[in-house]
Design a protein around this motif. Structure first.
Motif, PDB file in Angstrom:
ATOM      1  N   ASP A   1       0.837  -1.201   0.000  1.00  0.00           N
ATOM      2  CA  ASP A   1       0.000   0.000   0.000  1.00  0.00           C
ATOM      3  C   ASP A   1       0.873   1.253   0.000  1.00  0.00           C
ATOM      4  N   VAL A   2       0.761   2.061  -1.051  1.00  0.00           N
ATOM      5  CA  VAL A   2       1.481   3.337  -1.110  1.00  0.00           C
ATOM      6  C   VAL A   2       0.494   4.495  -1.286  1.00  0.00           C
ATOM      7  N   SER A   3      -0.775   4.248  -0.951  1.00  0.00           N
ATOM      8  CA  SER A   3      -1.805   5.270  -1.160  1.00  0.00           C
ATOM      9  C   SER A   3      -1.598   6.494  -0.277  1.00  0.00           C
ATOM     10  N   ASP A   4      -0.869   6.320   0.840  1.00  0.00           N
ATOM     11  CA  ASP A   4      -0.619   7.444   1.741  1.00  0.00           C
ATOM     12  C   ASP A   4       0.734   8.087   1.484  1.00  0.00           C
ATOM     13  N   SER A   5       1.377   7.706   0.379  1.00  0.00           N
ATOM     14  CA  SER A   5       2.754   8.124   0.133  1.00  0.00           C
ATOM     15  C   SER A   5       2.835   9.229  -0.915  1.00  0.00           C
TER      16      SER A   5
ATOM     17  N   ASP B   1       3.939   8.825  -8.590  1.00  0.00           N
ATOM     18  CA  ASP B   1       3.116   9.431  -7.541  1.00  0.00           C
ATOM     19  C   ASP B   1       1.647   9.038  -7.666  1.00  0.00           C
ATOM     20  N   SER B   2       1.222   8.696  -8.874  1.00  0.00           N
ATOM     21  CA  SER B   2      -0.189   8.371  -9.105  1.00  0.00           C
ATOM     22  C   SER B   2      -0.574   6.983  -8.606  1.00  0.00           C
ATOM     23  N   ALA B   3       0.416   6.136  -8.273  1.00  0.00           N
ATOM     24  CA  ALA B   3       0.116   4.765  -7.855  1.00  0.00           C
ATOM     25  C   ALA B   3      -0.434   4.734  -6.435  1.00  0.00           C
ATOM     26  N   SER B   4      -1.378   3.833  -6.204  1.00  0.00           N
ATOM     27  CA  SER B   4      -1.918   3.617  -4.862  1.00  0.00           C
ATOM     28  C   SER B   4      -1.420   2.319  -4.245  1.00  0.00           C
ATOM     29  N   GLN B   5      -0.985   1.382  -5.087  1.00  0.00           N
ATOM     30  CA  GLN B   5      -0.464   0.125  -4.575  1.00  0.00           C
ATOM     31  C   GLN B   5       0.545  -0.451  -5.567  1.00  0.00           C
TER      32      GLN B   5
ATOM     33  N   SER C   1      -3.795   1.804  -9.628  1.00  0.00           N
ATOM     34  CA  SER C   1      -4.257   3.181  -9.445  1.00  0.00           C
ATOM     35  C   SER C   1      -5.313   3.312  -8.362  1.00  0.00           C
ATOM     36  N   GLU C   2      -5.864   2.174  -7.915  1.00  0.00           N
ATOM     37  CA  GLU C   2      -6.917   2.201  -6.905  1.00  0.00           C
ATOM     38  C   GLU C   2      -6.505   1.330  -5.725  1.00  0.00           C
ATOM     39  N   ALA C   3      -6.477   1.912  -4.553  1.00  0.00           N
ATOM     40  CA  ALA C   3      -6.122   1.157  -3.359  1.00  0.00           C
ATOM     41  C   ALA C   3      -7.162   0.078  -3.094  1.00  0.00           C
ATOM     42  N   GLY C   4      -6.693  -1.142  -2.846  1.00  0.00           N
ATOM     43  CA  GLY C   4      -7.593  -2.235  -2.507  1.00  0.00           C
ATOM     44  C   GLY C   4      -8.313  -2.864  -3.676  1.00  0.00           C
ATOM     45  N   VAL C   5      -7.986  -2.451  -4.913  1.00  0.00           N
ATOM     46  CA  VAL C   5      -8.637  -3.018  -6.100  1.00  0.00           C
ATOM     47  C   VAL C   5      -7.573  -3.752  -6.910  1.00  0.00           C
ATOM     48  N   ASP C   6      -7.500  -5.073  -6.749  1.00  0.00           N
ATOM     49  CA  ASP C   6      -6.433  -5.834  -7.393  1.00  0.00           C
ATOM     50  C   ASP C   6      -6.590  -5.918  -8.902  1.00  0.00           C
TER      51      ASP C   6
END
Length: 251
Positions: free
Chosen positions: A67-71, A218-222, A99-104
């Motif tokens: 998880d890098v959504s908070d980064s 920077d756009s990545a969430s995971q 691009s979406e956290a928690g969406v594999d």
């Protein structure tokens, strides 16, 4: 001209202000250039893990979702090390971002590459029990074992406790006469005579270790990393590791 000097100065200041405002809007990170980032210390997404070359699940592993959504900015640190005396056809490393956290189902391939291809690892045995922090290692016959090429990184494998394996930089060796190899940048763990091995490549300037730092958009969430040691039908066992550093805030 004097009567226009004041107006020229005013318009110059206005133009400069608008330019600075435009730059900040286009790239808001510039506004924080003088701030102190909050960094999450490097953590292991996958600790030292041995991959075989058997063509099954033992040769292909993934970190799982990181998880890098908070980064604000993230960097992966990837290591691959030879751990078998066999000609290697390479280990494939694949990095995916979501691009979406928690969406594999949102994975996109960021990069892939093959490492350590064409190399053959060679092993030397530890001759002594080494204390934590020891940098002069007792190694049985380093010249015969191919550990007589200084000035490169080596892999110290702990077969009993993989987490205590480490990468070091070899700076000297005694040859077979005195059975020692001197390192820097290592010796942090307790290497044991009965379960620890030194892995290198018996060629000057060629290492049994591959490392890379990979910047995550920077756009990545995971992020997910896959290590594929079944890249070809023959090859060497390897140890792999993946760590991540995150900048989570700008103060």
């Amino acid at each position: 001209m004097k009567k226009y000097a004041g107006k020229i100065m005013q318009w110059t200041l206005v133009s400069l202000t608008l330019f600075i405002f435009f730059v900040i809007c286009v790239n808001p990170h510039i506004a924080y250039a003088a701030t102190t980032p909050t960094k999450t210390e490097t953590t292991e997404a996958m600790g030292w893990t041995e991959l075989t070359n058997t063509g099954d699940a033992a040769g292909i592993k993934e970190t799982g979702t990181i998880d890098v959504s908070d980064s604000y900015r993230s960097t992966l640190h990837i290591d691959v090390c030879l751990s078998e005396a066999a000609a290697h056809d390479g280990t494939e490393v694949l990095v995916f971002t979501g691009s979406e956290a928690g969406v594999d189902g949102s994975w996109s391939e960021l990069t892939r590459f093959v490492v350590l291809s064409g190399l053959t690892g060679i092993k030397s045995d530890f001759a002594n029990q080494e204390a934590v922090g020891q940098t002069v290692l007792g190694i049985t016959n380093p010249e015969t074992g191919g550990a007589d090429h200084d000035g490169k990184r080596i892999f110290l494998e702990d077969t009993a406790t993989p987490a205590q394996s480490e990468i070091a930089y070899q700076i000297d060796n005694s040859g077979d006469a005195s059975d020692t190899v001197t390192i820097i940048g290592g010796g942090l763990d307790h290497q044991k005579e009965t379960t620890s091995d030194l892995w290198t490549v018996d060629t000057f300037g060629v290492s049994a270790v591959f490392s890379a730092n990979i910047a995550i958009p920077d756009s990545a969430s995971q992020v997910n990393v896959i290590f594929n040691n079944w890249f070809d039908t023959t090859g060497s066992d390897v140890y792999v590791r993946c760590r991540v550093t995150k900048f989570t805030d700008l103060n």
